[in-house]
Enzyme design. Structure first.
Site, PDB file in Angstrom:
ATOM      1  N   HIS A  13      53.168  55.656-142.019  1.00 22.00           N
ATOM      2  CA  HIS A  13      52.077  54.687-141.989  1.00 22.00           C
ATOM      3  C   HIS A  13      51.840  54.205-140.557  1.00 22.00           C
ATOM      4  O   HIS A  13      52.564  53.361-140.046  1.00 22.00           O
ATOM      5  CB  HIS A  13      52.432  53.505-142.888  1.00 22.00           C
ATOM      6  N   ARG A  51      46.316  52.105-149.634  1.00 18.04           N
ATOM      7  CA  ARG A  51      47.644  51.740-150.096  1.00 18.04           C
ATOM      8  C   ARG A  51      48.148  52.834-151.026  1.00 18.04           C
ATOM      9  O   ARG A  51      47.429  53.296-151.904  1.00 18.04           O
ATOM     10  CB  ARG A  51      47.640  50.391-150.828  1.00 18.04           C
ATOM     11  N   ASN A  81      42.129  46.405-137.599  1.00 17.66           N
ATOM     12  CA  ASN A  81      42.447  47.835-137.635  1.00 17.66           C
ATOM     13  C   ASN A  81      41.334  48.691-138.228  1.00 17.66           C
ATOM     14  O   ASN A  81      41.543  49.872-138.502  1.00 17.66           O
ATOM     15  CB  ASN A  81      43.737  48.063-138.425  1.00 17.66           C
ATOM     16  N   GLN A  83      57.635  51.831-148.728  1.00 17.80           N
ATOM     17  CA  GLN A  83      57.715  52.076-147.287  1.00 17.80           C
ATOM     18  C   GLN A  83      58.930  51.365-146.691  1.00 17.80           C
ATOM     19  O   GLN A  83      59.096  50.169-146.934  1.00 17.80           O
ATOM     20  CB  GLN A  83      56.419  51.601-146.599  1.00 17.80           C
TER      21      GLN A  83
END
Length: 359
Positions: free
Chosen positions: A310, A257, A118, A286
């Site tokens: 996210h 984060r 990613n 989350q």
């Protein structure tokens, strides 16, 4: 073996778009492979609470656990103690802080992730987030869709990125790519803070300067972007004390984060104008609760909030990469082949990754 994947529900979107591989419905594209190899594959979104099917299963019979950073199944020390058969935890993506890594070391449970899957996706999100804050995009967009037109209310808090000092807290795979993408913007200076220096050629190519003291680093930046893993050394790193050393009116972007930042301290800094804005897609819990302070924070001029769910590392392109990477990790494990060293966070009884092992 029993393989459990804790993924997020895609609902109608997942049915309409099969490339949403990271969803419960599309199962990382792994079912046919795993079942052809004789393994049992269980996929669920359940991950929290005493009646959670996912956590109950982890605690009893699961051999391999697959999770994602976007809907993290928090694997605690207590759960590991009950997971008698658990041998491997795989993060379909990048970032394994939802696993108690020290406990994994102690219990000789391997932890792997799909490194690099990613990095482009997140680096692009960082650039978008920087620009939407600096250019005061969100209030301008809200005016456009609400039928208003008052340019002065937007322009009074909009700036150019050119001529600003931009720094990345963390200069690994993502932080370095952010620096590369910032070069064409003709910033005044590019800075970075990391426990180790970039290779000399890489540092020279982007024209970045390393600052070894964190308070000195943030005091020089107009924009700070966080690109570091979460561990004991970074949890709550950006708090009220450190924020006092930021330039007044600086912008802060965090796609790393959420727990690296103290949520209440950041929200207070935006509300007071100490930070001109905060953007990112990561949250300290989350999914984030509806009353999370980052959902509603605004600066004194009504902007400065660039938060999203996210998703930066789970574009369709990234999902293809981390699904393929997860399958490769599983194949290597089943066939007793060596793993890509870059994917191994915790080996058998020891840290293998410097970024997590460095405290």
């Amino acid at each position: 073996m029993k393989v459990l994947a804790i993924l997020y529900n895609g609902f109608k979107a997942a049915k309409a778009e099969p490339r949403l591989l990271g969803t419960v419905e599309n199962e990382l594209g792994l079912r046919a492979y795993l079942e052809s190899q004789g393994h049992e594959y269980i996929v669920t979104s359940s991950k929290e609470g005493p009646d959670s099917y996912g956590l109950t299963d982890v605690c009893s019979q699961t051999d391999i656990l697959i999770t994602t950073p976007f809907h993290p199944g928090y694997l605690t020390k207590e759960l590991m103690a009950k997971a008698k058969n658990l041998k491997v935890c795989v993060t379909a993506g990048v970032g394994s802080d939802h696993v108690d890594l020290n406990a994994a070391v102690d219990r000789k449970i391997q932890v792997l992730e799909v490194s690099g899957s990613n990095v482009v996706s997140v680096a692009e999100q960082v650039m978008m987030s920087i620009l939407l804050l600096v250019r005061n995009f969100v209030p301008a967009h809200e005016q456009a869709i609400s039928g208003q037109w008052q340019v002065s209310d937007i322009a009074r808090n909009a700036f150019d990125l050119e001529g600003k000092v931009v720094g990345t807290l963390g200069a690994g795979r993502i932080g370095h790519r952010v620096l590369q993408r910032l070069v064409p913007f003709n910033t005044k200076e590019l800075l970075y803070f990391d426990y180790k220096a970039l290779p000399e050629e890489a540092e020279k190519a982007v024209g970045a300067r390393r600052v070894e003291d964190l308070k000195e680093f943030v005091s020089q930046c107009d924009v700070v972007t966080v690109n570091a893993p979460l561990h004991e050394g970074t949890k709550g790193l950006i708090n009220k004390d450190l924020l006092q050393h930021f330039k007044p009116g600086a912008w802060l972007v965090n796609t790393a984060r959420g727990a690296i930042c103290n949520a209440d301290d950041v929200a207070a800094a935006v509300k007071s104008g100490q930070l001109r804005g905060y953007a990112g897609d990561v949250w300290n819990v989350q999914p984030a609760p509806a009353d999370h302070p980052w959902r509603s924070m605004r600066n004194p001029l009504g902007g400065g909030n660039g938060m999203t769910p996210h998703y930066s590392g789970t574009t369709l392109d990234a999902q293809q990469r981390y699904a393929e990477g997860t399958k490769k990790i599983l194949q290597n494990y089943f066939e007793n082949k060596p793993q890509d060293p870059g994917n191994v966070i915790v080996g058998v009884g020891k840290y293998e990754s410097a970024s997590y092992g460095q405290r």
